[in-house]
Design a protein around this motif. Structure first.
Motif, PDB file in Angstrom:
ATOM      1  N   ARG A 111      -5.788  39.454 -42.713  1.00  0.00           N
ATOM      2  CA  ARG A 111      -4.512  39.008 -42.256  1.00  0.00           C
ATOM      3  C   ARG A 111      -4.392  38.058 -41.113  1.00  0.00           C
ATOM      4  NH1 ARG A 111       0.967  40.160 -42.200  1.00  0.00           N
ATOM      5  NH2 ARG A 111       1.833  40.378 -39.933  1.00  0.00           N
ATOM      6  N   GLU A 112      -5.231  38.229 -40.178  1.00  0.00           N
ATOM      7  CA  GLU A 112      -5.423  37.213 -38.828  1.00  0.00           C
ATOM      8  C   GLU A 112      -6.020  36.143 -39.423  1.00  0.00           C
ATOM      9  OE1 GLU A 112      -6.439  41.051 -35.575  1.00  0.00           O
ATOM     10  OE2 GLU A 112      -8.234  39.992 -36.913  1.00  0.00           O
ATOM     11  N   CYS A 113      -6.924  36.114 -40.425  1.00  0.00           N
ATOM     12  CA  CYS A 113      -7.535  34.727 -40.875  1.00  0.00           C
ATOM     13  C   CYS A 113      -6.226  34.125 -41.457  1.00  0.00           C
ATOM     14  CB  CYS A 113      -8.554  34.968 -41.726  1.00  0.00           C
ATOM     15  SG  CYS A 113     -10.081  35.703 -41.101  1.00  0.00           S
ATOM     16  N   GLU A 114      -5.332  34.523 -42.265  1.00  0.00           N
ATOM     17  CA  GLU A 114      -4.577  33.706 -42.887  1.00  0.00           C
ATOM     18  C   GLU A 114      -3.459  33.132 -41.936  1.00  0.00           C
ATOM     19  OE1 GLU A 114      -4.932  33.202 -45.846  1.00  0.00           O
ATOM     20  OE2 GLU A 114      -6.347  34.668 -46.603  1.00  0.00           O
ATOM     21  N   GLN A 115      -3.111  33.996 -41.061  1.00  0.00           N
ATOM     22  CA  GLN A 115      -2.094  33.793 -39.920  1.00  0.00           C
ATOM     23  C   GLN A 115      -2.863  32.166 -39.242  1.00  0.00           C
ATOM     24  OE1 GLN A 115      -1.255  37.394 -37.944  1.00  0.00           O
ATOM     25  NE2 GLN A 115       0.592  37.698 -39.032  1.00  0.00           N
ATOM     26  N   ASP A 150       0.348  28.144 -27.437  1.00  0.00           N
ATOM     27  CA  ASP A 150       0.886  29.417 -26.767  1.00  0.00           C
ATOM     28  C   ASP A 150       1.003  30.320 -27.895  1.00  0.00           C
ATOM     29  OD1 ASP A 150       0.998  31.023 -24.822  1.00  0.00           O
ATOM     30  OD2 ASP A 150       2.950  30.428 -24.113  1.00  0.00           O
ATOM     31  N   ASN A 151      -0.044  30.990 -28.310  1.00  0.00           N
ATOM     32  CA  ASN A 151       0.087  31.864 -29.121  1.00  0.00           C
ATOM     33  C   ASN A 151      -0.678  33.259 -29.047  1.00  0.00           C
ATOM     34  OD1 ASN A 151      -1.032  33.090 -31.943  1.00  0.00           O
ATOM     35  ND2 ASN A 151       0.773  31.761 -32.696  1.00  0.00           N
ATOM     36  N   PRO A 152      -0.046  34.350 -29.156  1.00  0.00           N
ATOM     37  CA  PRO A 152      -0.410  35.668 -28.835  1.00  0.00           C
ATOM     38  C   PRO A 152      -1.755  35.910 -29.581  1.00  0.00           C
ATOM     39  CG  PRO A 152       1.743  35.902 -29.646  1.00  0.00           C
ATOM     40  CD  PRO A 152       1.533  34.542 -29.512  1.00  0.00           C
ATOM     41  N   LEU A 153      -1.573  35.505 -31.071  1.00  0.00           N
ATOM     42  CA  LEU A 153      -2.757  36.021 -32.006  1.00  0.00           C
ATOM     43  C   LEU A 153      -3.989  35.192 -31.449  1.00  0.00           C
ATOM     44  CD1 LEU A 153      -4.104  37.340 -34.327  1.00  0.00           C
ATOM     45  CD2 LEU A 153      -3.245  35.132 -35.636  1.00  0.00           C
ATOM     46  N   ILE A 154      -3.786  33.957 -30.887  1.00  0.00           N
ATOM     47  CA  ILE A 154      -5.059  33.174 -30.553  1.00  0.00           C
ATOM     48  C   ILE A 154      -5.559  33.611 -29.362  1.00  0.00           C
ATOM     49  CG2 ILE A 154      -5.855  31.155 -29.774  1.00  0.00           C
ATOM     50  CD1 ILE A 154      -5.164  31.298 -32.964  1.00  0.00           C
ATOM     51  N   GLN A 155      -4.767  34.232 -28.403  1.00  0.00           N
ATOM     52  CA  GLN A 155      -4.958  34.799 -27.012  1.00  0.00           C
ATOM     53  C   GLN A 155      -5.665  36.072 -27.229  1.00  0.00           C
ATOM     54  OE1 GLN A 155      -1.252  34.801 -25.259  1.00  0.00           O
ATOM     55  NE2 GLN A 155      -1.269  32.525 -24.874  1.00  0.00           N
ATOM     56  N   VAL A 157      -7.662  36.831 -30.238  1.00  0.00           N
ATOM     57  CA  VAL A 157      -8.856  36.440 -30.659  1.00  0.00           C
ATOM     58  C   VAL A 157      -9.821  36.183 -29.535  1.00  0.00           C
ATOM     59  CG1 VAL A 157      -9.768  34.664 -32.367  1.00  0.00           C
ATOM     60  CG2 VAL A 157      -7.820  36.079 -32.993  1.00  0.00           C
ATOM     61  N   ASP A 158      -9.181  35.077 -28.691  1.00  0.00           N
ATOM     62  CA  ASP A 158     -10.127  34.922 -27.423  1.00  0.00           C
ATOM     63  C   ASP A 158     -10.588  35.970 -26.854  1.00  0.00           C
ATOM     64  OD1 ASP A 158      -9.854  32.049 -27.708  1.00  0.00           O
ATOM     65  OD2 ASP A 158      -8.414  31.937 -26.499  1.00  0.00           O
ATOM     66  N   GLN A 159      -9.965  36.857 -26.493  1.00  0.00           N
ATOM     67  CA  GLN A 159     -10.153  38.120 -25.823  1.00  0.00           C
ATOM     68  C   GLN A 159     -11.307  38.954 -26.612  1.00  0.00           C
ATOM     69  OE1 GLN A 159      -9.369  38.905 -22.642  1.00  0.00           O
ATOM     70  NE2 GLN A 159      -8.295  37.167 -22.440  1.00  0.00           N
ATOM     71  N   ARG A 160     -11.200  38.870 -27.882  1.00  0.00           N
ATOM     72  CA  ARG A 160     -12.117  39.652 -28.760  1.00  0.00           C
ATOM     73  C   ARG A 160     -13.535  39.030 -28.534  1.00  0.00           C
ATOM     74  NH1 ARG A 160     -10.342  40.645 -34.586  1.00  0.00           N
ATOM     75  NH2 ARG A 160      -8.292  41.375 -33.487  1.00  0.00           N
ATOM     76  N   ILE A 161     -13.372  37.684 -28.710  1.00  0.00           N
ATOM     77  CA  ILE A 161     -14.631  36.655 -28.579  1.00  0.00           C
ATOM     78  C   ILE A 161     -15.275  36.888 -27.211  1.00  0.00           C
ATOM     79  CG2 ILE A 161     -15.700  34.336 -28.902  1.00  0.00           C
ATOM     80  CD1 ILE A 161     -13.490  33.607 -30.718  1.00  0.00           C
ATOM     81  N   TYR A 162     -14.792  36.957 -26.130  1.00  0.00           N
ATOM     82  CA  TYR A 162     -15.245  37.279 -24.721  1.00  0.00           C
ATOM     83  C   TYR A 162     -15.887  38.510 -24.975  1.00  0.00           C
ATOM     84  CZ  TYR A 162     -12.139  33.385 -23.542  1.00  0.00           C
ATOM     85  OH  TYR A 162     -11.570  32.060 -23.568  1.00  0.00           O
TER      86      TYR A 162
END
Ligand code: AKG
Ligand code: FE2
Length: 281
Positions: A111-115, A150-155, A157-162
């Motif tokens: 779902r995250e990927c599709e979005q 400015d998108n909460p999903l990207i933010q 994902v960024d946090q998950r990568i860090y």
């Protein structure tokens, strides 16, 4: 008790450097003789500049401190990845002496990927290269500067990568999305900046260290990421992350990280790319 780097060791190091011995071997001999890593690096700089340690210039000291800091940041990530490899069955490391390369299955949900794919498609520009090539087929994909939206999903994902990398946000470039249609590709390249590229693109953050790439879809045909020197190709798998370190332990570009995005043969391919640098913004 730490070993003492006395005049005879200083002479030994200087003579062997002048004879053209492999610095890695010299480093290892010194480690085996009980010298600490920072002492060795300090003495290398002193020996290379033809001085004893008391004469190390401020510039050399600054360089030394910076190198140590970068090495420590990389070590911190490597240890963190090693811990996850042990505890999480979704983590794998590619068995190779020439590259530090990992995969993580299901790093993002379907779902995250599709979005994210929907988001990428809203704002695409031609993908760029760090330096000019006359080959207009070299990189034919399009790019979306996801991190600039400015998108909460990207933010998230960024946090998950860090967290995955145990690196602070300040070391990261803005997250990008890459979108390939049939026939599109990125020919063999490395992610670290070479020669002039470092001067032109390095800025305050300096050289690139780790790459985190995440496949956002299963590609119908083609579009594999191939690591050329290891003859290892990854078939895009939705949600899977591929991580590699572009530098050697001596912080120079590792030519063995040469890789390419093979042409998409059917369907399309979307990925996230996240590059980390040596210094914080
Ligand atoms: O799309 C891929 O498989 C690789 C992408 C890549 O190497 C890059 O963007 O630097
Ligand atoms: Fe790349």
């Amino acid at each position: 008790m730490p070993a003492i780097f006395d005049a005879s060791w200083q002479n030994w190091l200087r003579e062997n450097i002048n004879r053209g011995c492999d610095p890695d071997e010299l480093y290892q001999i010194l480690v085996d003789n009980g010298f600490e890593r920072n002492i060795i690096l300090q003495q290398f700089i002193a020996a290379q500049s033809g001085q004893n340690v008391a004469g190390v210039t401020v510039n050399a000291e600054t360089q030394l401190a910076e190198q140590l800091e970068v090495k420590q940041t990389i070590e911190k990530t490597r240890l963190h990845l090693a811990k996850q490899l042990k505890n999480n069955s979704k983590f794998h490391q590619i068995d190779s002496d020439s590259i530090e390369l990992y995969t993580v299955e299901q790093f993002l949900t379907a779902r995250e990927c599709e979005q994210i794919i929907d988001l990428i498609k809203t704002k695409l520009r031609p993908s760029e290269l760090a330096s000019f090539t006359s080959d207009c087929e070299f990189r034919t994909s399009r790019t979306c500067d996801l991190g600039a939206i400015d998108n909460p999903l990207i933010q998230m994902v960024d946090q998950r990568i860090y967290k995955l990398m145990n690196i602070e946000a300040g070391f990261a470039e803005v997250t990008q999305g890459q979108y390939y249609e049939v026939g599109q590709q990125f020919k063999a390249h490395t992610d670290y900046f070479e020669g002039e590229e470092l001067t032109n693109h390095g800025g305050k953050m300096g050289q690139r260290t780790y790459t985190v790439m995440i496949y956002l879809n299963d590609v119908e045909a083609g579009g594999a990421t191939r690591f050329i020197r290891q003859n290892k190709a990854f078939k895009p798998k939705q949600g899977m992350a591929v991580i590699w370190n572009s530098l050697t332990d001596n912080l120079v570009g590792n030519g063995n990280t040469l890789h390419q995005a093979e042409p998409v043969q059917a369907g399309y391919k979307a990925v996230i790319t996240k590059w980390f640098r040596q210094h914080q913004a």
